[in-house]
Design an enzyme around this catalytic site. Sequence first.
Site, PDB file in Angstrom:
ATOM      1  N   THR A 174       0.885  -1.152   0.000  1.00 53.48           N
ATOM      2  CA  THR A 174       0.000   0.000   0.000  1.00 53.48           C
ATOM      3  C   THR A 174       0.924   1.203   0.000  1.00 53.48           C
ATOM      4  O   THR A 174       2.079   1.082   0.402  1.00 53.48           O
ATOM      5  CB  THR A 174      -0.865   0.013   1.278  1.00 53.48           C
ATOM      6  OG1 THR A 174      -1.573  -1.220   1.376  1.00 53.48           O
ATOM      7  CG2 THR A 174      -1.857   1.146   1.299  1.00 53.48           C
ATOM      8  N   ARG A 207     -13.237  -8.210  -2.926  1.00 49.89           N
ATOM      9  CA  ARG A 207     -12.590  -8.023  -1.630  1.00 49.89           C
ATOM     10  C   ARG A 207     -12.363  -6.539  -1.365  1.00 49.89           C
ATOM     11  O   ARG A 207     -12.007  -5.774  -2.246  1.00 49.89           O
ATOM     12  CB  ARG A 207     -11.240  -8.734  -1.601  1.00 49.89           C
ATOM     13  CG  ARG A 207     -10.433  -8.431  -0.322  1.00 49.89           C
ATOM     14  CD  ARG A 207      -8.969  -8.728  -0.528  1.00 49.89           C
ATOM     15  NE  ARG A 207      -8.189  -8.441   0.666  1.00 49.89           N
ATOM     16  CZ  ARG A 207      -7.303  -7.429   0.772  1.00 49.89           C
ATOM     17  NH1 ARG A 207      -7.126  -6.594  -0.228  1.00 49.89           N
ATOM     18  NH2 ARG A 207      -6.617  -7.262   1.881  1.00 49.89           N
ATOM     19  N   SER A 257     -10.193  -3.857   0.887  1.00 46.33           N
ATOM     20  CA  SER A 257      -8.998  -3.719   1.709  1.00 46.33           C
ATOM     21  C   SER A 257      -9.245  -2.727   2.842  1.00 46.33           C
ATOM     22  O   SER A 257     -10.323  -2.147   2.959  1.00 46.33           O
ATOM     23  CB  SER A 257      -7.830  -3.233   0.852  1.00 46.33           C
ATOM     24  OG  SER A 257      -7.993  -1.866   0.545  1.00 46.33           O
ATOM     25  N   ASP A 258      -8.223  -2.522   3.642  1.00 49.09           N
ATOM     26  CA  ASP A 258      -8.326  -1.562   4.745  1.00 49.09           C
ATOM     27  C   ASP A 258      -8.160  -0.121   4.292  1.00 49.09           C
ATOM     28  O   ASP A 258      -8.549   0.814   4.998  1.00 49.09           O
ATOM     29  CB  ASP A 258      -7.233  -1.862   5.779  1.00 49.09           C
ATOM     30  CG  ASP A 258      -5.843  -1.613   5.205  1.00 49.09           C
ATOM     31  OD1 ASP A 258      -5.201  -0.609   5.552  1.00 49.09           O
ATOM     32  OD2 ASP A 258      -5.393  -2.425   4.374  1.00 49.09           O
ATOM     33  N   THR A 282      -0.158  -0.009   6.181  1.00 51.29           N
ATOM     34  CA  THR A 282       0.128  -0.917   5.087  1.00 51.29           C
ATOM     35  C   THR A 282       0.279  -2.312   5.670  1.00 51.29           C
ATOM     36  O   THR A 282       0.435  -2.478   6.874  1.00 51.29           O
ATOM     37  CB  THR A 282       1.402  -0.497   4.327  1.00 51.29           C
ATOM     38  OG1 THR A 282       1.609  -1.377   3.216  1.00 51.29           O
ATOM     39  CG2 THR A 282       2.630  -0.556   5.225  1.00 51.29           C
ATOM     40  N   GLY A 289      -4.491  -6.352   4.711  1.00 53.45           N
ATOM     41  CA  GLY A 289      -5.681  -5.575   5.036  1.00 53.45           C
ATOM     42  C   GLY A 289      -6.560  -6.205   6.096  1.00 53.45           C
ATOM     43  O   GLY A 289      -7.099  -5.509   6.966  1.00 53.45           O
TER      44      GLY A 289
END
Length: 280
Positions: free
Chosen positions: A154, A182, A184-185, A203, A206
């Site tokens: 990330t 999906r 991610s964070d 980073t 996630g």
Amino acid sequence: MKIIIHGGFFSESDQNKETKVAKQEALKEIIEKSFSFLNENSAFDTVAYAVSLLEDNPLFNAGIGSQIQSDGVIRMSAAIMDGESLKMSGVINIENVKNPIMVAKNLIGEDDRVLGGIGAKRYADENGFEDFSTEIPQRRAEYEEKLKTGGKGTVGCVALDSSGRLAVATSTGGKGFEIPGRISDSATVAGNFANEFCAVSCTGVGEDIVTNATSAKIVTRVTDGLSIESAFEKTFSEIKKNDGFVGAIGIDNRGNIFHQDSYPTMVYALHDGDKTELFK
């Protein structure tokens, strides 16, 4: 004024001299350009600018360097948050856009500030954001080779401007070979969060970041009176219990910069007003 950026993790499979030097040189150039930009602009504008430069570099897993998902499509996510207004905006699983972070930034003025998939792409098209093709054969060959290692990448930036305002921006190309859909964070408060006291970008994996609510947790602990160092250490002690794969960068409103990772080595660079520091 202070600024810190991260470029994901430098995995063992990537540990050759050429790649390491290339990443260090790229980070040095980007941090210096971004600090110069910060001299004349707000923290909010600066974090978007810095992340867009990271998205434009194929060494990093965001923008044009994004991973390919299991169905062969590149989908990206990005978010930005202004610590002064407490507004966050973002895009989730957007396709064929060169700089997702700039789409996220543009959304800050909308009533609907987080868009996903087709809706995010339509908004980008209607507002004139630049396309890029995800079907370049050379990129596909490079990424299929890189994806054998799995993605833990990330990019992100945290900045404190001359007026004492904090902001954070985060962008990702995913972890590679994930199930389409999906999330991610990066476009959640787990991976990207700021207020008037602290700002943090994450980073790593996630799912580990979301489970731990890492960015929001660190910022909340600083808000409640912990030092940024103690807030990081307490949060990462909780990550350790589940063997989470997480890295984070942050700045508090006193100008203290902190970074930590649960596994080596997070790729970062910072400028504290006097000097530049790079990951070794």
